[in-house]
Write an enzyme that holds these catalytic residues in place. Structure first.
Site, PDB file in Angstrom:
ATOM      1  N   GLU A   1     -11.266  -1.100  -2.835  1.00  0.00           N
ATOM      2  CA  GLU A   1     -10.396  -0.345  -1.988  1.00  0.00           C
ATOM      3  C   GLU A   1      -9.438   0.550  -2.906  1.00  0.00           C
ATOM      4  OE1 GLU A   1      -9.551  -3.628   0.350  1.00  0.00           O
ATOM      5  OE2 GLU A   1      -7.726  -4.405  -0.886  1.00  0.00           O
TER       6      GLU A   1
ATOM      7  N   ASP B   1       0.602  -1.486  -0.071  1.00  0.00           N
ATOM      8  CA  ASP B   1      -0.073  -0.066   0.115  1.00  0.00           C
ATOM      9  C   ASP B   1       0.649   1.162  -0.029  1.00  0.00           C
ATOM     10  OD1 ASP B   1      -1.912  -2.009   0.549  1.00  0.00           O
ATOM     11  OD2 ASP B   1      -1.948  -1.541   2.632  1.00  0.00           O
TER      12      ASP B   1
END
Length: 326
Positions: free
Chosen positions: A208, A38
């Protein structure tokens, strides 16, 4: 013999081909060692920064590291720029940092605790520091977003600065994405004209990891699709005229290459508009790994066609060429 000696002396005086050819440095992928996912990329003070999730079991995700580089190839690790000791309400699953510089301060937004309902403590927090390497301290003493609005799990936050200077929080898991207008000191939100705080902007197939940037007056909205532990995790995008859309999915631009790595997703973008250079910073899973948390941070070039569409990205082991952050 005289002519031979003269020729040899002339050759000796010339620089060799090897000496005159500069070796072009490449970042290589992954760009730094360790299990990190991420990644949020930023440029501060002519230096590249990457803020990733420490990719481990949730109960071990109690801190965030950062990495800095002058040229995208050599990276320095900054240990524990924030940890749960500084955030009393957070105890695990410190995820997906997003960072912004404002008024000589650095604000680090993060998810924590992986809450599954409104009855649990956790959500999206904010930390603040005087330097990009921290140390960061809790800005609010509580989460900024601690409940499910419009069905969006309060994780995977991104802060977008619009052309008018307004900052927005864009976030959401569980296949829903919200946008909210941040107030000046990032302690809360300002209502939209209709009185709402959280507007849903979920495009088709969104899961997401939202990200937004502007290019040539258009808003590029990007996100991750698929399951993060699987090989088909990927990134898709849409283009809109405002940060609120409407956003119609255009297609995938980042995905696995079974010859190189799987699970390529949850990204950010480094932009140098003057040089028309764009880099996508993302995580992927090496072919040798089956553990869902074994993810590494990589960088590859991102290009556009003449109509402004993002071209499919080729994931590589070589990475990108050295580039100063100016």
């Amino acid at each position: 013999m005289k002519h031979l000696i003269s020729s040899l002396l002339l050759l000796a005086a010339l620089p060799s081909f090897a000496q005159s050819t500069k070796t072009i440095k490449q970042s290589g992928n992954p760009v730094f060692s360790g299990w990190y996912a991420d990644p949020e990329a930023a440029i501060f003070n002519h230096k590249y920064w990457v803020y990733p999730t420490y990719s481990a079991k949730y109960k071990e995700q109690v801190f965030l590291d950062a990495f800095s580089s002058d040229d995208l190839t050599s990276w320095k690790k900054h240990d524990h720029i924030l940890d749960t000791a500084a955030v009393k309400w957070a105890n695990k699953a410190m995820w997906a940092p997003a960072i912004v510089q404002k008024d000589k301060k650095y604000y680090l937004f993060f998810g924590a605790n992986d809450i599954q309902s409104d009855q649990e403590i956790g959500g999206i927090g904010v930390a603040v520091a005087d330097k990009p390497e921290g140390p960061f301290k809790d800005h609010l003493g509580k989460p900024l977003v601690d409940k499910f609005y419009n069905g969006a799990q309060p994780i995977d936050q991104f802060v977008f600065k619009d052309k008018d200077g307004q900052y927005y929080l864009i976030y959401g898991g569980w296949q829903h994405c919200n946008i909210a207008k941040l107030n000046k000191d990032f302690t809360g939100f300002l209502p939209f004209d209709d009185g709402k705080i959280f507007k849903e902007i979920t495009p088709e197939h969104y899961v997401e990891g939202p990200y937004m940037f502007m290019r040539n007056g258009k808003y590029y909205f990007m996100w991750s699709e698929g399951g993060w532990t699987g090989p088909d995790y990927s990134v898709a995008y849409a283009i809109g005229d405002t940060p609120f859309g409407p956003f119609k999915r255009i297609g995938k631009i980042l995905k696995q290459d079974p010859k190189i790595a799987t699970g390529a997703g949850h990204h950010s973008v480094i932009m140098n508009e003057k040089k028309n250079q764009y880099y996508i910073v993302y995580h992927r899973r090496p072919l040798t790994e089956t553990d869902g948390n074994h993810r590494v941070t990589c960088i590859d070039e991102m290009k556009f066609d003449q109509d402004g569409n993002i071209l499919p990205i080729k994931i590589t082991n070589e990475g990108v060429k050295a580039q100063k952050a100016k």
